[in-house]
Design an enzyme around this catalytic site. Sequence first.
Site, PDB file in Angstrom:
ATOM      1  CG  PHE A  36      -1.377  -4.061 -12.771  1.00 52.41           C
ATOM      2  CD1 PHE A  36      -0.874  -3.792 -11.505  1.00 52.41           C
ATOM      3  CD2 PHE A  36      -2.615  -3.523 -13.123  1.00 52.41           C
ATOM      4  CE1 PHE A  36      -1.570  -3.001 -10.606  1.00 52.41           C
ATOM      5  CE2 PHE A  36      -3.319  -2.713 -12.224  1.00 52.41           C
ATOM      6  CZ  PHE A  36      -2.784  -2.457 -10.955  1.00 52.41           C
ATOM      7  CG  ASN A  51       5.023   3.858 -10.305  1.00 48.40           C
ATOM      8  OD1 ASN A  51       5.598   2.997  -9.633  1.00 48.40           O
ATOM      9  ND2 ASN A  51       3.725   4.056 -10.238  1.00 48.40           N
ATOM     10  NE  ARG A  92      -1.631   8.662  -3.271  1.00 51.79           N
ATOM     11  CZ  ARG A  92      -1.733   7.501  -3.924  1.00 51.79           C
ATOM     12  NH1 ARG A  92      -0.901   6.499  -3.635  1.00 51.79           N
ATOM     13  NH2 ARG A  92      -2.631   7.337  -4.853  1.00 51.79           N
ATOM     14  CB  THR A  96      -0.755   5.792 -10.579  1.00 52.39           C
ATOM     15  OG1 THR A  96      -1.454   6.047  -9.358  1.00 52.39           O
ATOM     16  CG2 THR A  96      -0.282   4.355 -10.614  1.00 52.39           C
ATOM     17  CG  HIS A 138       3.996   2.569  -1.809  1.00 48.04           C
ATOM     18  ND1 HIS A 138       2.720   2.290  -2.257  1.00 48.04           N
ATOM     19  CD2 HIS A 138       3.906   2.644  -0.461  1.00 48.04           C
ATOM     20  CE1 HIS A 138       1.914   2.183  -1.206  1.00 48.04           C
ATOM     21  NE2 HIS A 138       2.612   2.394  -0.105  1.00 48.04           N
ATOM     22  CE  LYS A 178       6.107   1.612  -6.252  1.00 47.58           C
ATOM     23  NZ  LYS A 178       5.062   1.722  -7.310  1.00 47.58           N
ATOM     24  CD  GLU A 181       0.610   1.158   2.467  1.00 43.73           C
ATOM     25  OE1 GLU A 181       1.264   2.231   2.481  1.00 43.73           O
ATOM     26  OE2 GLU A 181      -0.194   0.870   1.563  1.00 43.73           O
ATOM     27  CE1 TYR A 200       1.663  -1.078  -4.262  1.00 47.79           C
ATOM     28  CE2 TYR A 200       3.563  -2.483  -4.627  1.00 47.79           C
ATOM     29  CZ  TYR A 200       2.986  -1.222  -4.573  1.00 47.79           C
ATOM     30  OH  TYR A 200       3.753  -0.113  -4.839  1.00 47.79           O
ATOM     31  NE  ARG A 215       4.553   7.059  -8.587  1.00 45.58           N
ATOM     32  CZ  ARG A 215       3.468   6.641  -7.947  1.00 45.58           C
ATOM     33  NH1 ARG A 215       2.307   7.257  -8.128  1.00 45.58           N
ATOM     34  NH2 ARG A 215       3.536   5.627  -7.117  1.00 45.58           N
TER      35      ARG A 215
HETATM   36  P1  GTP Z   1       1.691   3.048  -5.101  1.00 44.83           P
HETATM   37  O1  GTP Z   1       2.092   4.280  -4.372  1.00 44.83           O
HETATM   38  O2  GTP Z   1       2.841   2.217  -5.584  1.00 44.83           O
HETATM   39  O3  GTP Z   1       0.674   2.238  -4.304  1.00 44.83           O
HETATM   40  O4  GTP Z   1       0.982   3.570  -6.442  1.00 44.83           O
HETATM   41  P2  GTP Z   1      -0.433   4.294  -6.559  1.00 44.83           P
HETATM   42  O5  GTP Z   1      -1.113   4.348  -5.231  1.00 44.83           O
HETATM   43  O6  GTP Z   1      -0.194   5.578  -7.267  1.00 44.83           O
HETATM   44  O7  GTP Z   1      -1.223   3.314  -7.542  1.00 44.83           O
HETATM   45  P3  GTP Z   1      -1.940   1.905  -7.173  1.00 44.83           P
HETATM   46  O8  GTP Z   1      -1.908   1.662  -5.698  1.00 44.83           O
HETATM   47  O9  GTP Z   1      -3.238   1.895  -7.865  1.00 44.83           O
HETATM   48  O10 GTP Z   1      -0.989   0.856  -7.920  1.00 44.83           O
HETATM   49  C1  GTP Z   1       0.171   0.360  -7.284  1.00 44.83           C
HETATM   50  C2  GTP Z   1       1.251   0.198  -8.310  1.00 44.83           C
HETATM   51  O11 GTP Z   1       0.887  -0.779  -9.259  1.00 44.83           O
HETATM   52  C3  GTP Z   1       1.530   1.460  -9.141  1.00 44.83           C
HETATM   53  O12 GTP Z   1       2.413   2.362  -8.521  1.00 44.83           O
HETATM   54  C4  GTP Z   1       2.161   0.863 -10.383  1.00 44.83           C
HETATM   55  O13 GTP Z   1       3.553   0.552 -10.162  1.00 44.83           O
HETATM   56  C5  GTP Z   1       1.399  -0.433 -10.533  1.00 44.83           C
HETATM   57  N1  GTP Z   1       0.265  -0.258 -11.449  1.00 44.83           N
HETATM   58  C6  GTP Z   1      -0.936   0.319 -11.187  1.00 44.83           C
HETATM   59  N2  GTP Z   1      -1.741   0.282 -12.243  1.00 44.83           N
HETATM   60  C7  GTP Z   1      -1.020  -0.337 -13.220  1.00 44.83           C
HETATM   61  C8  GTP Z   1      -1.294  -0.691 -14.567  1.00 44.83           C
HETATM   62  O14 GTP Z   1      -2.382  -0.441 -15.096  1.00 44.83           O
HETATM   63  N3  GTP Z   1      -0.285  -1.319 -15.255  1.00 44.83           N
HETATM   64  C9  GTP Z   1       0.922  -1.599 -14.682  1.00 44.83           C
HETATM   65  N4  GTP Z   1       1.871  -2.208 -15.397  1.00 44.83           N
HETATM   66  N5  GTP Z   1       1.217  -1.292 -13.416  1.00 44.83           N
HETATM   67  C10 GTP Z   1       0.255  -0.671 -12.705  1.00 44.83           C
HETATM   68 MG    MG Z   2      -1.345   2.670  -4.023  1.00 48.56          MG
END
Ligand code: GTP
Ligand code: MG
Length: 150
Positions: A57, A112, A85, A91, A115, A9, A126, A49, A102
């Site tokens: 968010f 973070n 992962r 996350t 992705h 990112k 994707e 997304y 992370r």
């Molecule tokens: P990705 O690999 O980026 O898809 O992350 P993930 O699969 O571990 O988590 P998810 O797909 O649920 O969320 C995508 C992204 O949204 C996360 O990586 C975070 O950057 C953001 N995100 C998720 N939950 C929250 C939250 O509760 N608050 C905030 N500020 N950001 C969030």
């Molecule tokens: Mg995700």
Amino acid sequence: KERTFIAIKPDGVNRGLIADIIARFEKKGFKLVGLKLVHPTEDFAAEHYDDLKARPFFPALVKYFASGPVVAMVWEGKDVILTGRKLIGATNPADAAVGTIRGDYCIIMGRNIIHGSDGADSAKHEISLWFKENEIADWESAVHKWTYEK
Ligand code: GTP
Ligand code: MG
């Protein structure tokens, strides 16, 4: 042949973490088959997304993801989606184990740094969203037999 979509990112790019993150996937033994630097538009970030569009968010997430260039990658290998992962970690970086990307390089959920696709369907979706077929290199690693039994 399993493949996953991984993106560094804009915070990871700005903080100079590209090489370290790529090295973790390389050293694990996975094979890089697609790589490019792209500055996503907010529309494209929202499409990427799309499954999170109802979350509170989401607008901040789209702005964050479109705030600079990202390193878009396709990695290949046995169980690369799930293992990728695991390399990335939870996350929320506060919950991510030390030793994960992370866990080692970031502090808060909204920054973070990386992705990774969360399953077979999202990986396929994707990869096709980010890469044309001719941007993916189907190559044989010379060290394949030192990484796998066959
Ligand atoms: P990705 O690999 O980026 O898809 O992350 P993930 O699969 O571990 O988590 P998810 O797909 O649920 O969320 C995508 C992204 O949204 C996360 O990586 C975070 O950057 C953001 N995100 C998720 N939950 C929250 C939250 O509760 N608050 C905030 N500020 N950001 C969030
Ligand atoms: Mg995700």
